[in-house]
Design an enzyme around this catalytic site. Structure first.
Site, mmCIF file in Angstrom:
data_model
loop_
_atom_site.group_PDB
_atom_site.id
_atom_site.type_symbol
_atom_site.label_atom_id
_atom_site.label_comp_id
_atom_site.label_asym_id
_atom_site.label_seq_id
_atom_site.Cartn_x
_atom_site.Cartn_y
_atom_site.Cartn_z
ATOM 1 N NE ARG A 1 -1.132 2.484 2.866
ATOM 2 C CZ ARG A 1 -0.575 3.583 3.334
ATOM 3 N NH1 ARG A 1 -0.490 4.662 2.582
ATOM 4 N NH2 ARG A 1 -0.061 3.609 4.552
ATOM 5 C CG ASP A 2 3.111 4.397 3.015
ATOM 6 O OD1 ASP A 2 3.054 5.272 2.135
ATOM 7 O OD2 ASP A 2 3.369 4.655 4.204
ATOM 8 C CG HIS B 1 3.783 4.907 9.186
ATOM 9 N ND1 HIS B 1 3.110 3.899 8.534
ATOM 10 C CD2 HIS B 1 4.107 5.801 8.210
ATOM 11 C CE1 HIS B 1 3.026 4.170 7.240
ATOM 12 N NE2 HIS B 1 3.622 5.328 7.017
ATOM 13 C CG HIS C 1 7.567 7.731 5.176
ATOM 14 N ND1 HIS C 1 7.336 7.264 3.904
ATOM 15 C CD2 HIS C 1 6.408 7.560 5.859
ATOM 16 C CE1 HIS C 1 6.086 6.841 3.811
ATOM 17 N NE2 HIS C 1 5.487 7.005 4.984
ATOM 18 C CB CYS D 1 3.189 10.459 1.136
ATOM 19 S SG CYS D 1 1.491 11.045 1.270
ATOM 20 C CG ASN E 1 6.628 3.269 4.583
ATOM 21 O OD1 ASN E 1 6.110 3.222 3.475
ATOM 22 N ND2 ASN E 1 6.019 3.730 5.634
HETATM 23 P P1 HMG Z 1 -13.021 14.414 -2.594
HETATM 24 O O1 HMG Z 1 -12.697 14.795 -3.995
HETATM 25 O O2 HMG Z 1 -13.064 15.484 -1.561
HETATM 26 O O3 HMG Z 1 -14.357 13.596 -2.419
HETATM 27 O O4 HMG Z 1 -12.000 13.280 -2.151
HETATM 28 P P2 HMG Z 1 -15.657 13.440 -3.208
HETATM 29 O O5 HMG Z 1 -16.609 12.787 -2.253
HETATM 30 O O6 HMG Z 1 -16.032 14.727 -3.871
HETATM 31 O O7 HMG Z 1 -15.274 12.375 -4.336
HETATM 32 C C1 HMG Z 1 -14.480 12.633 -5.471
HETATM 33 C C2 HMG Z 1 -14.554 11.446 -6.411
HETATM 34 O O8 HMG Z 1 -13.980 10.308 -5.796
HETATM 35 C C3 HMG Z 1 -15.980 11.047 -6.739
HETATM 36 O O9 HMG Z 1 -15.962 10.461 -8.030
HETATM 37 C C4 HMG Z 1 -16.287 9.986 -5.717
HETATM 38 O O10 HMG Z 1 -17.293 9.090 -6.133
HETATM 39 C C5 HMG Z 1 -14.959 9.285 -5.639
HETATM 40 P P3 HMG Z 1 -16.574 11.249 -9.301
HETATM 41 O O11 HMG Z 1 -17.992 11.526 -8.911
HETATM 42 O O12 HMG Z 1 -15.728 12.497 -9.414
HETATM 43 O O13 HMG Z 1 -16.383 10.267 -10.416
HETATM 44 N N1 HMG Z 1 -14.731 8.639 -4.330
HETATM 45 C C6 HMG Z 1 -14.254 7.402 -4.190
HETATM 46 N N2 HMG Z 1 -13.887 6.467 -5.084
HETATM 47 C C7 HMG Z 1 -13.427 5.299 -4.596
HETATM 48 N N3 HMG Z 1 -13.307 5.038 -3.275
HETATM 49 C C8 HMG Z 1 -13.649 5.959 -2.356
HETATM 50 C C9 HMG Z 1 -14.153 7.196 -2.806
HETATM 51 N N4 HMG Z 1 -14.577 8.301 -2.167
HETATM 52 C C10 HMG Z 1 -14.934 9.181 -3.117
HETATM 53 N N5 HMG Z 1 -13.518 5.681 -1.056
HETATM 54 C C11 HMG Z 1 -11.220 11.472 -0.794
HETATM 55 C C12 HMG Z 1 -11.974 12.785 -0.839
HETATM 56 C C13 HMG Z 1 -10.974 11.122 0.659
HETATM 57 C C14 HMG Z 1 -12.061 10.386 -1.457
HETATM 58 C C15 HMG Z 1 -9.892 11.646 -1.572
HETATM 59 O O14 HMG Z 1 -9.237 12.769 -1.064
HETATM 60 C C16 HMG Z 1 -8.999 10.452 -1.470
HETATM 61 O O15 HMG Z 1 -9.299 9.382 -1.976
HETATM 62 N N6 HMG Z 1 -7.845 10.609 -0.816
HETATM 63 C C17 HMG Z 1 -6.916 9.526 -0.595
HETATM 64 C C18 HMG Z 1 -5.534 10.028 -0.475
HETATM 65 C C19 HMG Z 1 -4.606 8.885 -0.207
HETATM 66 O O16 HMG Z 1 -4.898 7.717 -0.424
HETATM 67 N N7 HMG Z 1 -3.386 9.233 0.283
HETATM 68 C C20 HMG Z 1 -2.362 8.292 0.554
HETATM 69 C C21 HMG Z 1 -2.633 7.447 1.775
HETATM 70 S S1 HMG Z 1 -2.310 8.292 3.308
HETATM 71 C C22 HMG Z 1 -0.602 8.075 3.575
HETATM 72 O O17 HMG Z 1 0.100 7.619 2.714
HETATM 73 C C23 HMG Z 1 -0.046 8.398 4.945
HETATM 74 C C24 HMG Z 1 0.220 7.138 5.785
HETATM 75 O O18 HMG Z 1 1.109 6.255 5.123
HETATM 76 C C25 HMG Z 1 0.828 7.539 7.138
HETATM 77 C C26 HMG Z 1 2.022 8.474 7.009
HETATM 78 O O19 HMG Z 1 3.021 8.138 6.348
HETATM 79 O O20 HMG Z 1 1.922 9.550 7.597
HETATM 80 C C27 HMG Z 1 -1.079 6.378 6.072
HETATM 81 MG MG MG Z 2 3.238 6.448 5.124
#
Ligand code: HMG
Ligand code: MG
Length: 296
Positions: free
Chosen positions: A12-13, A204, A206, A237, A246
């Site tokens: 994933r990450d 966690h 990086h 990220c 990571n």
């Molecule tokens: P948004 O644009 O504010 O939300 O995104 P929305 O509700 O307006 O939806 C936009 C579009 O996404 C729509 O599609 C929704 O249907 C669709 P459209 O109508 O435009 O065709 N949608 C989805 N599709 C699939 N699955 C879903 C979903 N939700 C909405 N669950 C949202 C808000 C949260 C969805 C967006 O910002 C997002 O997906 N963000 C994810 C970001 C991400 O994955 N980042 C990386 C992971 S975090 C990380 O790496 C940190 C970590 O490792 C810890 C660390 O290192 O600190 C965990």
């Molecule tokens: Mg991370």
């Protein structure tokens, strides 16, 4: 013998940040090899918007190849109710919600303020609990933020406490951009441990500045026994410019084994897995241990 748990987050990450398309078969083989290396928790993917993170679009297809009822846990990230629907349909036993201790990062990563995100998670949490699904919580930017700079330990403690109070069985503290040093990590943990018991915390880290192993050692000394890591040091990220992967799982295993801590990991199999995924991506593993022990 002391024990520690490593949560493998490479699929994933690690892979979420890759530019090229990674064939599903490669992901399937990676996860299988990780399980055979002795990892008992492997974060397999994310039910997030494919427009935001295209690499995770095949999460359901990957999960369909795995034994979700077996001894290995395969949690996935879920940002909202829609993500939970997909996770329930896929039959997962565990999900992770992800928030941040920095407002700017929260906006860039999930398009919500910290308090809006916590509200979203409440609904996800409630439904997950009713379905008997375990929920882990992440806090990003626990020492530094790519947009806001240094992050106050108090802020991390607040968000971690909310996630814990909401019902997260564990809160993983993310140095998302890998800027922390052991002293900062220690200060941050001291603040967080006043609000969440240390047994419920995970580190966690990086490795942008090469400090992740030192930070893990500091967190271990503070009592933390769960660490997230990514085989071959994959990752970064997408919403944190310049952040490297990571800490490599094989580097963490080497450290912990050297401290006399049991992890359940077979280091030589894990190193072979690091070379497998590095070859598939066309580059060398980003870890020291994979190079020291060499290609199998
Ligand atoms: P948004 O644009 O504010 O939300 O995104 P929305 O509700 O307006 O939806 C936009 C579009 O996404 C729509 O599609 C929704 O249907 C669709 P459209 O109508 O435009 O065709 N949608 C989805 N599709 C699939 N699955 C879903 C979903 N939700 C909405 N669950 C949202 C808000 C949260 C969805 C967006 O910002 C997002 O997906 N963000 C994810 C970001 C991400 O994955 N980042 C990386 C992971 S975090 C990380 O790496 C940190 C970590 O490792 C810890 C660390 O290192 O600190 C965990
Ligand atoms: Mg991370």
């Amino acid at each position: 013998m002391d024990k520690a748990r490593i949560v493998e987050v490479g699929p994933r990450d690690g892979l979420q940040n890759e530019k090229g398309v990674i064939p599903l078969a490669t992901k399937v083989e990676l996860v299988q090899r990780l399980a055979e290396s002795g990892l008992s928790t492997i974060e397999a993917g994310a039910f997030v918007s494919p427009k935001w993170v295209p690499q995770m679009a095949d999460t359901a297809a990957l999960l369909a190849t795995l034994d979700l009822g077996g001894p290995v846990h395969y949690p996935v990230l879920v940002p909202n109710d829609r993500g939970l629907d997909a996770a329930l349909e896929a039959g997962v036993r565990e999900i992770a919600v992800f928030g941040a201790a920095s407002e700017a990062f929260s906006q860039k990563n999930i398009n919500a303020t910290i308090s809006e995100s916590l509200k979203r998670f409440e609904s996800v949490m409630h439904r997950a609990q009713q379905a008997g699904i375990r929920v882990r919580g992440y806090v990003s930017c626990v020492v530094g933020c790519p947009y806001e700079g240094e992050v106050a330990p108090r802020k991390v403690a607040e968000v971690a406490a909310e996630l814990h109070a909401m019902g997260c069985y564990e809160v993983s503290l993310g140095d998302t951009i890998g800027v922390g040093t052991p002293r900062q990590v220690q200060a941050m943990l001291e603040a967080v441990m006043r609000t969440v018991p240390v047994e419920r915390l995970a580190g966690h880290f990086h490795d942008t500045y090469g400090m992740a192993v030192a930070n893990i050692h500091a967190a271990y000394a503070a009592g933390v026994r769960t660490f997230d890591a990514s085989v071959a040091g994959l990752g970064g990220c997408p919403y944190a410019q310049g952040a490297s992967g990571n800490v490599a799982t094989e580097d963490v295993a080497y450290l912990l084994h050297g401290l006399g801590v049991e992890t359940g990991i077979d280091l030589s199999r894990l190193v072979a897995t690091a070379w497998f995924i590095a070859d598939a991506l066309g580059r060398a593993p980003a870890s020291r241990v994979a190079h020291a022990l060499g290609r199998p």
